[in-house]
Design a protein around this motif. Structure first.
Motif, PDB file in Angstrom:
ATOM      1  N   MET B  52       0.910  -1.303   0.471  1.00 33.36           N
ATOM      2  CA  MET B  52      -0.218  -0.045  -0.103  1.00 33.36           C
ATOM      3  C   MET B  52       0.633   1.462   0.300  1.00 33.36           C
ATOM      4  O   MET B  52       0.327   2.453   0.183  1.00 33.36           O
ATOM      5  N   ARG B  87       1.192   7.082  -7.116  1.00 35.45           N
ATOM      6  CA  ARG B  87      -0.120   7.726  -6.590  1.00 35.45           C
ATOM      7  C   ARG B  87      -0.748   6.886  -8.207  1.00 35.45           C
ATOM      8  O   ARG B  87      -2.143   6.391  -8.199  1.00 35.45           O
ATOM      9  N   GLN B  88      -0.083   6.835  -9.011  1.00 34.46           N
ATOM     10  CA  GLN B  88      -0.843   6.067 -10.285  1.00 34.46           C
ATOM     11  C   GLN B  88      -0.954   4.217  -9.935  1.00 34.46           C
ATOM     12  O   GLN B  88      -2.302   3.883  -9.942  1.00 34.46           O
ATOM     13  N   ARG B  90      -1.432   3.372  -6.967  1.00 35.44           N
ATOM     14  CA  ARG B  90      -2.040   3.180  -5.921  1.00 35.44           C
ATOM     15  C   ARG B  90      -3.261   3.224  -6.087  1.00 35.44           C
ATOM     16  O   ARG B  90      -4.540   2.808  -4.955  1.00 35.44           O
ATOM     17  N   ALA B  91      -3.586   3.575  -7.215  1.00 41.34           N
ATOM     18  CA  ALA B  91      -4.941   3.755  -7.858  1.00 41.34           C
ATOM     19  C   ALA B  91      -5.982   2.059  -8.094  1.00 41.34           C
ATOM     20  O   ALA B  91      -7.085   1.852  -8.104  1.00 41.34           O
ATOM     21  N   ALA B 115     -12.501  11.525  -0.971  1.00 43.61           N
ATOM     22  CA  ALA B 115     -11.507  10.784  -2.186  1.00 43.61           C
ATOM     23  C   ALA B 115     -12.268  10.884  -3.887  1.00 43.61           C
ATOM     24  O   ALA B 115     -11.681  11.406  -4.636  1.00 43.61           O
ATOM     25  N   VAL B 119      -9.950  12.922  -5.560  1.00 39.76           N
ATOM     26  CA  VAL B 119      -8.798  12.394  -6.462  1.00 39.76           C
ATOM     27  C   VAL B 119      -9.729  11.999  -7.905  1.00 39.76           C
ATOM     28  O   VAL B 119      -8.889  12.292  -8.747  1.00 39.76           O
ATOM     29  N   MET B 167     -12.943   4.118  -3.958  1.00 40.70           N
ATOM     30  CA  MET B 167     -12.235   4.053  -5.300  1.00 40.70           C
ATOM     31  C   MET B 167     -12.139   2.957  -6.273  1.00 40.70           C
ATOM     32  O   MET B 167     -10.906   2.993  -7.115  1.00 40.70           O
TER      33      MET B 167
END
Ligand code: ATP
Ligand code: MG
Lengths: 225, 257
Positions: B52, B87-88, B90-91, B115, B119, B167
Motif C-alpha cells: 500500500m 499515485r498511479q 495506488r489507484a 476521495a 482524486v 475508489m
C-alpha cells in the motif's frame, strides 16, 4: 491631592473618546490575530518540512521571537522599517509586531495539533490516494486546528490584553487615549477604570465566543460543509 | 503463463539493522483471495503496508500487473518511484484498516465521497449518489448523515469498506479488519466481505485471526513466520493437514484459545 471620588459626569464625557480607542484596539487585535494565524500555520508547516534548512530556520525564528519581549519587537519594527525605506503607520507596525509575535506561539500550538492527529488519518489519506494538499487541508488541518482551538483562543485574548504596549509607538488605542485624557484633565480614575472595564467586557465576550466555537465543533465530529 | 496480479520479488525490509524480510517472494493471481496467517510480529501487516506504500522497501521489487511499484521510468532511465508514479499505482489498491481510520470530522457520506471527489474528480452530486449506493450495499443507507462517532465499531468498519470500494480498486488489502470489534459485531463485517467475494472480482490479500472465515473464503492460505512463508496451500489442506511443525503448533494454539 484631591480625595478619590468617582465623577459620573466626567466618565460619561470621556467614554465616547475611549470607545473610539476601543475600535483601534479591536482592529489591531483582529488583524494581528489573522496575521498570527497565517504566520502560525506557515511556521508550523516549515517546522515539519523535509528540508533541514527550512526546519531549523523556522525553529530559530520561533525561539528568537518567543524569547524577546514584545515591546522591543514593536520598537524594533517601528524604528528600523523606515531606515530600510518602508513607512508603516503605527497601526500597521502594531499589527505586524503582534502577528509575528503571537504567530510564533501559535506555530507551536498548531505543530502540536498536527502531531496530535492520529497516524491512521495520514495512512487512510494515502491509501485513498489523496494529494498532499488535500491530505493537509481536508483531513489534517480541520482536526489539528480543532485541537488547537482552546489554546488559540487564549492567545488571541492574551494578544488583546497586550495591545496597550502599542501606545509606546503612539498608536491611539484605548490605553493611550486614557493616558492623554488623564494628563489633560488631571483625572486618571475614570478613564483608567473605564478602560479596565472595557478590557474585561471584551475579554469575557471573546472567552464566550471561544466556548461557543468549541461547542459548535465538538472534537468527536463536526461538519465543515 | 498469465502474469501475476501482484508479485513480491526478492523483497527485503529492515527495521533498524534487523531484517524482517530478506528475499521474500510471493505471487498472487488476479482475483485470487489469499489469506495470511501467522504469529504476532511475523510481518503480515508490514507485507500489506509495503504494497500500500505505507512502508518503503529496502530491496527487491513489488510488481502490480507486471509494473514495478517502487521504480519508474523517467527520461528512459529507471529511477526510484516518485509520488506521481506511486499515485498511479495506488489507484489499483484499496486498504481497509484494523482501526477504521475514518475521518472524524466528516459525515459518513462525505467520508466515502471525499476521495472520489478529490482524486477521481467526480462531481459532488455523482460522488454522493455513488456513496449512497455503497452505503446501501453495506447495509447502512440510513446512516449517511451520521458522524463516525455516532456509529458502532461494526458500522464504522462497514463505512471503512465502502470508503475503500468507492475508489474502485482492483486489489483489496484487509488487515485484521474485525479484530478491534466486539465479537457480536464481527459477522456483520465479514458478511460484507463474503458478499464481495461472491459477487465481485477483486483480488484480495487479507490478514485475519478468524480461522473459520479464512477457511471458507480463501483460495490460498499462507502461514508466515519471521518474514518467511513457512507453508501455504488450499485452506482445507493447510488447516486439516498442516505439514510444518510450526504451522501445526500455531494452529493448535488457536484451537486451544
Ligand atoms: N515502524 C516500525 N518500526 C520498527 N519496527 C517495526 C515497525 N513496524 C513493524 N515493526 C516490527 O516488525 C515486525 C513485524 O510487524 P508486523 O506489524 O508486520 O507484524 P504482524 O504480523 O502484523 O503482527 P500482528 O499479528 O501483531 O499484527 C514486528 O517485530 C514489529 O515490531
Ligand atoms: Mg498486524
Amino acid at each position: 491631592m484631591d480625595e478619590l471620588y468617582w465623577d459620573w459626569g466626567f466618565a460619561l464625557e470621556v467614554l465616547p473618546v475611549l470607545l473610539q480607542g476601543a475600535k483601534v484596539t479591536l482592529l489591531a487585535t483582529l488583524l494581528g490575530s489573522l496575521l498570527a494565524l497565517v504566520v502560525g500555520v506557515v511556521l508550523a508547516l516549515l517546522r515539519r518540512s523535509r528540508l533541514h534548512f527550512l526546519r531549523w530556520t523556522a525553529r530559530g525564528v520561533i525561539e528568537f521571537i518567543r524569547s524577546t519581549p514584545l515591546l522591543i519587537q514593536i520598537f524594533f519594527i517601528y524604528y528600523i522599517t523606515p531606515e530600510i525605506g518602508i513607512n508603516l503607520s503605527p497601526l500597521a507596525t502594531g499589527v505586524l509586531a503582534l502577528g509575528l509575535h503571537y504567530g510564533c506561539y501559535l506555530a507551536e500550538v498548531f505543530r502540536a495539533g498536527i502531531e496530535g492527529v492520529d497516524h491512521g488519518q495520514w495512512e487512510a489519506a494515502r491509501a485513498l490516494n489523496l494529494s498532499r494538499f488535500h491530505t493537509y487541508f481536508d483531513v489534517v488541518f480541520p482536526q489539528a486546528l480543532r485541537a488547537a482551538l482552546p489554546a488559540t483562543g487564549n492567545y488571541v485574548i492574551a494578544m488583546f490584553k497586550e495591545t496597550p504596549q502599542l501606545s509606546a509607538i503612539t498608536l491611539l488605542e484605548m490605553m493611550q487615549l486614557a493616558k492623554i485624557i488623564g494628563s489633560e484633565n488631571f483625572r486618571y480614575l475614570e478613564p483608567l477604570t473605564l478602560v479596565g472595564v472595557l478590557y474585561l467586557v471584551f475579554s469575557l465576550i471573546a472567552a464566550i465566543a471561544v466556548l461557543l466555537l468549541e461547542r459548535k465543533f465538538p472534537p468527536e465530529g463536526f461538519r465543515l460543509r | 503463463m498469465k502474469q501475476p496480479k501482484i508479485r513480491f520479488q526478492d523483497v527485503s525490509k529492515f527495521f533498524g539493522d534487523q531484517p524482517l524480510f530478506d528475499g521474500f517472494n510471493l505471487d498472487i493471481t488476479e482475483q485470487e483471495i489469499v489469506t495470511l496467517i501467522g504469529p504476532s510480529g511475523s510481518g503480515k501487516s508490514t507485507l500489506l503496508r509495503m504494497l500500500m506504500t505505507l512502508e518503503t522497501i529496502d530491496g527487491g521489487e513489488i510488481f502490480i500487473d507486471g509494473e514495478p511499484l517502487w521504480h519508474c521510468e523517467r527520461r528512459s532511465k529507471t529511477v526510484k518511484a516518485d509520488e506521481k508514479h506511486l499515485r498511479q499505482m495506488r489507484a489499483k489498491l484499496g486498504m481497509v484498516f484494523q482501526h477504521f481510520n475514518l475521518f472524524p470530522h466528516m459525515s459518513v457520506l462525505r467520508n466515502i465521497a471525499e476521495a472520489p471527489i478529490r482524486v477521481l474528480g467526480k462531481s459532488r452530486e455523482q460522488a454522493y449518489n455513488d456513496a449512497a449506493c455503497l452505503l446501501e450495499q453495506v447495509g447502512l443507507a440510513d446512516k449517511a448523515d451520521a458522524f463516525p462517532a455516532d456509529l458502532s465499531g461494526g458500522q464504522k468498519q462497514r463505512v471503512g469498506i465502502a470508503r475503500t470500494l468507492a475508489m474502485q480498486p482492483s486489489v483489496l488489502l484487509l488487515d485484521e479488519i474485525t479484530s478491534a470489534l466486539d465479537p457480536e459485531l464481527v459477522d456483520e463485517v465479514l458478511d460484507v466481505i463474503r458478499q464481495l467475494a461472491a459477487t465481485q472480482r477483486y483480488t484480495m490479500l487479507l490478514v485475519t485471526h478468524e480461522m473459520y472465515f479464512a477457511r471458507e473464503i480463501s483460495d490460498r492460505v499462507c502461514f508466515l513466520d519471521q518474514g518467511r512463508i513457512v507453508e501455504e496451500g488450499r485452506p482445507e489442506q493447510l488447516f486439516s493437514q498442516p505439514q510444518s511443525p510450526r504451522t501445526q503448533s500455531f494452529l493448535a494454539s488457536f484451537l486451544r484459545s
